[in-house]
Design a protein around this motif. Structure first.
Motif, PDB file in Angstrom:
ATOM      1  N   ALA A 149      -7.953   2.317  13.276  1.00 30.61           N
ATOM      2  CA  ALA A 149      -7.427   2.928  12.256  1.00 30.61           C
ATOM      3  C   ALA A 149      -6.381   2.191  10.553  1.00 30.61           C
ATOM      4  CB  ALA A 149      -6.145   4.174  12.876  1.00 30.61           C
ATOM      5  N   LEU A 150      -5.812   1.527  10.869  1.00 33.82           N
ATOM      6  CA  LEU A 150      -5.621   0.552   9.531  1.00 33.82           C
ATOM      7  C   LEU A 150      -7.128   0.068   8.930  1.00 33.82           C
ATOM      8  CD1 LEU A 150      -3.162   0.027   8.483  1.00 33.82           C
ATOM      9  CD2 LEU A 150      -3.054  -1.782   9.792  1.00 33.82           C
ATOM     10  N   ALA A 205      -7.958   3.496   7.323  1.00 29.48           N
ATOM     11  CA  ALA A 205      -7.150   3.916   6.277  1.00 29.48           C
ATOM     12  C   ALA A 205      -7.591   2.560   4.835  1.00 29.48           C
ATOM     13  CB  ALA A 205      -5.765   4.172   6.647  1.00 29.48           C
ATOM     14  N   THR A 260      -2.078  11.511   0.183  1.00 26.46           N
ATOM     15  CA  THR A 260      -2.817  11.608   1.809  1.00 26.46           C
ATOM     16  C   THR A 260      -2.769  10.159   3.201  1.00 26.46           C
ATOM     17  OG1 THR A 260      -3.612  13.539   1.100  1.00 26.46           O
ATOM     18  CG2 THR A 260      -4.348  12.473   2.889  1.00 26.46           C
ATOM     19  N   ALA A 261      -3.183   9.251   1.087  1.00 23.31           N
ATOM     20  CA  ALA A 261      -3.529   7.897   1.959  1.00 23.31           C
ATOM     21  C   ALA A 261      -2.673   7.053   2.099  1.00 23.31           C
ATOM     22  CB  ALA A 261      -4.604   7.010   0.796  1.00 23.31           C
ATOM     23  N   ALA A 307     -10.308   3.484   3.505  1.00 24.56           N
ATOM     24  CA  ALA A 307     -10.834   4.618   1.932  1.00 24.56           C
ATOM     25  C   ALA A 307      -9.952   3.873   0.699  1.00 24.56           C
ATOM     26  CB  ALA A 307      -9.939   5.065   3.077  1.00 24.56           C
ATOM     27  N   ARG A 308      -8.598   3.067   1.420  1.00 27.77           N
ATOM     28  CA  ARG A 308      -7.724   2.745  -0.108  1.00 27.77           C
ATOM     29  C   ARG A 308      -8.081   2.364  -1.100  1.00 27.77           C
ATOM     30  NH1 ARG A 308      -5.491   5.132  -2.180  1.00 27.77           N
ATOM     31  NH2 ARG A 308      -4.480   2.826  -2.925  1.00 27.77           N
ATOM     32  N   ALA A 345      -1.415   5.161  10.759  1.00 31.64           N
ATOM     33  CA  ALA A 345      -2.339   4.112  11.988  1.00 31.64           C
ATOM     34  C   ALA A 345      -1.632   3.072  12.214  1.00 31.64           C
ATOM     35  CB  ALA A 345      -3.292   3.689  11.001  1.00 31.64           C
ATOM     36  N   GLN A 405       1.000  -1.190  -0.211  1.00 32.66           N
ATOM     37  CA  GLN A 405       0.405  -0.107   0.035  1.00 32.66           C
ATOM     38  C   GLN A 405       0.568   0.916  -0.212  1.00 32.66           C
ATOM     39  OE1 GLN A 405      -3.070   0.372  -0.106  1.00 32.66           O
ATOM     40  NE2 GLN A 405      -3.416  -1.446  -0.211  1.00 32.66           N
ATOM     41  N   ALA A 446      -2.140   7.903   6.006  1.00 33.67           N
ATOM     42  CA  ALA A 446      -3.369   8.052   7.045  1.00 33.67           C
ATOM     43  C   ALA A 446      -2.595   5.917   7.174  1.00 33.67           C
ATOM     44  CB  ALA A 446      -4.147   7.414   6.831  1.00 33.67           C
ATOM     45  N   VAL A 447      -1.932   5.520   6.640  1.00 32.85           N
ATOM     46  CA  VAL A 447      -1.963   4.173   6.561  1.00 32.85           C
ATOM     47  C   VAL A 447      -0.607   4.081   7.677  1.00 32.85           C
ATOM     48  CG1 VAL A 447      -0.685   2.003   5.889  1.00 32.85           C
ATOM     49  CG2 VAL A 447      -2.558   3.443   4.512  1.00 32.85           C
TER      50      VAL A 447
END
Length: 128
Positions: A73-74, A77, A57-58, A80-81, A65, A25, A61-62
């Motif tokens: 949170a992971l 993320a 941004t993604a 969303a990905r 997290a 990712q 976020a990973v």
């Protein structure tokens, strides 16, 4: 099959195999976004910049997290990905972007499928 090796030990955030998903990712998405930024297409516009910003941004976020050691949170993320990759793949066909169609199987195999596997694992861990 020994299921004990599939579970993280006490104090371990994620099993070793999960780090492959995280690496995919972070590395693949960053490479796509940064290569687009540093080698922009001739029709570089707001939409292209939004693609770059969204993907970086993604990735952030990973990373955040993981740094926070938060499975929730992971999960968010990765979800969303996954959703953005599915929408992007679908858009390639609905917008008839011939030059991107060859990339869709790679995105499905290296980004979407591993993210779904990771989300299933995280969902089970969060429900324990």
């Amino acid at each position: 099959m020994n299921t004990a090796s599939a579970r993280p030990t006490l104090g371990q955030f994620l099993p070793k195999w999960f780090w492959i998903i995280i690496a995919l990712q972070i590395v693949i998405v960053s490479v796509f976004a940064l290569s687009t930024l540093f080698n922009p297409p001739p029709d570089f516009n707001y939409t292209t910049m939004a693609y770059i910003t969204r993907n970086l941004t993604a990735v952030l976020a990973v990373i955040l997290a993981v740094w926070l050691r938060s499975r929730e949170a992971l999960f968010a993320a990765l979800a969303a990905r996954c959703v953005t990759d599915i929408v992007d793949a679908t858009t390639v066909f609905t917008m008839n972007a011939e030059y991107l169609k060859a990339a869709v199987p790679m995105v499905a195999a290296l980004l979407i499928a591993p993210a779904i596997v990771g989300m299933v694992y995280l969902w089970k861990q969060m429900r324990m």
